[in-house]
Design a protein around this motif. Structure first.
Motif, PDB file in Angstrom:
ATOM      1  N   LEU A 157       8.934  -1.699  -3.869  1.00 22.34           N
ATOM      2  CA  LEU A 157       8.288  -2.975  -3.562  1.00 22.34           C
ATOM      3  C   LEU A 157       6.958  -3.142  -4.283  1.00 22.34           C
ATOM      4  N   ARG A 158       6.531  -2.091  -5.000  1.00 20.14           N
ATOM      5  CA  ARG A 158       5.297  -2.209  -5.780  1.00 20.14           C
ATOM      6  C   ARG A 158       5.580  -2.614  -7.229  1.00 20.14           C
ATOM      7  N   PHE A 199       1.147  -2.998   3.993  1.00 14.85           N
ATOM      8  CA  PHE A 199       0.702  -4.015   3.042  1.00 14.85           C
ATOM      9  C   PHE A 199      -0.706  -4.490   3.383  1.00 14.85           C
ATOM     10  N   GLN A 200      -1.299  -5.155   2.435  1.00 16.13           N
ATOM     11  CA  GLN A 200      -2.651  -5.693   2.604  1.00 16.13           C
ATOM     12  C   GLN A 200      -2.724  -7.075   1.963  1.00 16.13           C
ATOM     13  N   THR A 201      -3.538  -7.943   2.547  1.00 14.05           N
ATOM     14  CA  THR A 201      -3.760  -9.269   1.967  1.00 14.05           C
ATOM     15  C   THR A 201      -5.243  -9.436   1.651  1.00 14.05           C
ATOM     16  N   SER A 202      -5.543 -10.391   0.794  1.00 12.20           N
ATOM     17  CA  SER A 202      -6.938 -10.695   0.459  1.00 12.20           C
ATOM     18  C   SER A 202      -7.475 -11.823   1.330  1.00 12.20           C
ATOM     19  N   LEU A 219       0.816  -1.213   0.000  1.00 15.37           N
ATOM     20  CA  LEU A 219       0.000   0.000   0.000  1.00 15.37           C
ATOM     21  C   LEU A 219       0.851   1.265   0.000  1.00 15.37           C
ATOM     22  N   SER A 220       1.956   1.247   0.726  1.00 14.53           N
ATOM     23  CA  SER A 220       2.831   2.429   0.785  1.00 14.53           C
ATOM     24  C   SER A 220       4.223   2.007   1.210  1.00 14.53           C
ATOM     25  N   GLN A 221       5.178   2.868   0.907  1.00 12.82           N
ATOM     26  CA  GLN A 221       6.583   2.628   1.235  1.00 12.82           C
ATOM     27  C   GLN A 221       7.219   3.987   1.479  1.00 12.82           C
ATOM     28  N   GLU A 222       7.588   4.279   2.733  1.00 10.66           N
ATOM     29  CA  GLU A 222       8.127   5.590   3.050  1.00 10.66           C
ATOM     30  C   GLU A 222       9.178   5.480   4.140  1.00 10.66           C
ATOM     31  N   THR A 223      10.011   6.500   4.229  1.00 16.38           N
ATOM     32  CA  THR A 223      11.052   6.538   5.250  1.00 16.38           C
ATOM     33  C   THR A 223      10.520   7.228   6.496  1.00 16.38           C
ATOM     34  N   VAL A 224      10.661   6.551   7.640  1.00 19.47           N
ATOM     35  CA  VAL A 224      10.240   7.095   8.928  1.00 19.47           C
ATOM     36  C   VAL A 224      11.440   7.009   9.862  1.00 19.47           C
TER      37      VAL A 224
END
Length: 358
Positions: A111-112, A61-64, A48-53
């Motif tokens: 990662l996307r 991330f998400q799963t079905s 869903l997203s990838q950012e530096t913290v």
């Protein structure tokens, strides 16, 4: 002898760690479908997203499908795999079908771009911590002096101490801590004020210019002692997994000090530059051209450089904080992970020591 006992204990820890790793390797030999069914592999997943913290990269991330929490739990170790790249991280958040994990790798791809697999990893840090402790017992003569002291029958060395908020036994306990004994045991039933007594003793040690490590087997116990020290205006550096800390102490972690310190402007600039580079590196290209590909590769290289710079700022700040702050706090495993192995202290305080394995 104590050396023989330490070696026997070390061998027992090594055997237990080997059994843990052998069991995991057996699971790894299963097919991907069997690993997914067992619950040690999440695949497929949607990033869903990838950012530096801070100094870490945070990936949502998400799963079905529902995530089996037998293995995957908040705080557990994970391995993220994409093609030939992989990195270890830690699961920071987890719900039935969504989660967030952190990575410290400097060269994280987008990662996307390609399918990602998330593997559960067994956490043997407690075992490694205990193994190192046993090894050091054999190598450091200081341990022999501790054992010799415990075997002595001489009366304890007690310094006279008076405090209006402590009763007679509590004052005597603080007096023993301030005395010359190598080891002091404070024992009592729940609710008798042991932690408060420790906080007063630590306050006195800080006033004497001592460097102190405080620890406990649980993050809650560490935070409870930190709260009492903060109430006494005693500076604390809290080390460990911030996801397991109380809200009040997060301002006293490395990231908390960085957010309010002299390096804040530099960090903000680096993070802003990193976000721009990440946007370019992770940008989807509809009509691929050589120029667009070169731009993405250049941005990825810049991301790696900026992450290293951010990490260096953090490492330099951590070194300065370890030198300047009198009280360093964390669980045994948290301190094992965060402290330099050459770090020296004057006093170690272990709260709830009877419950501690490490």
């Amino acid at each position: 002898s104590e050396v023989d006992f330490a070696e026997q204990l070390r061998q027992a820890v090594i055997a237990e760690k080997k059994e843990l790793n052998d069991a995991y390797e057996k699971l790894q030999r299963l097919s991907e479908s069997e690993q997914r069914k067992l619950g040690i592999l999440l695949f497929p997943v949607t990033i869903l997203s990838q950012e530096t913290v801070g100094s870490l990269s945070s990936v949502a991330f998400q799963t079905s499908y529902s995530i089996n929490e037998t293995y995957f739990r908040k705080g557990c170790a994970v391995r993220c795999v994409q093609g030939g790249w992989s990195a270890e991280g830690r699961l920071q958040e987890l719900n039935s079908t969504t989660g967030v994990f952190s990575l410290s790798d400097d060269d994280i791809p987008n990662l996307r771009d390609e399918p990602v697999k998330i593997y559960f990893l067994p956490d043997d840090k407690t075992m490694r911590c205990m193994e190192l402790g046993c090894k050091l017992m054999n190598e450091h003569a200081q341990v022999e002096s501790f054992v010799a002291f415990l075997e002595e029958k001489n009366p304890s060395n007690v310094s006279e101490f008076v405090h209006p908020k402590l009763n007679g036994q509590q004052q005597s306990a603080v007096g023993k801590v301030l005395g010359k004994d190598a080891v002091v045991l404070i024992q009592g039933p729940p609710g008798t004020g042991k932690t408060r007594t420790l906080s007063i003793a630590i306050q006195q040690l800080v006033e004497q210019g001592k460097k102190i490590i405080i620890s406990a087997p649980s993050n809650t116990a560490v935070d409870n002692l930190c709260h009492l020290l903060l109430d006494l205006s005693i500076p604390v550096l809290r080390l460990g997994n911030e996801e397991k800390m109380s809200d009040r102490v997060t301002a006293y972690t490395l990231d908390g000090y960085l957010e309010n310190g002299s390096d804040k402007k530099l960090l903000d600039h680096l993070k802003s530059s990193l976000r721009k580079a990440e946007n370019t590196a992770n940008k989807h290209i509809r009509n691929y051209t050589k120029e667009a590909g070169d731009e993405k590769r250049s941005a990825r290289k810049e991301c790696s450089t900026l992450r290293k710079e951010i990490r260096k700022v953090g490492q330099d700040a951590k070194k300065q904080l370890l030198e300047s702050i009198p009280v360093i706090a964390g669980t045994p495993v948290g301190l094992f992970n965060e402290l330099p192995k050459t770090f020296l202290t004057d006093v170690v305080v272990m709260d709830e020591a009877g419950q501690c394995l490490e």
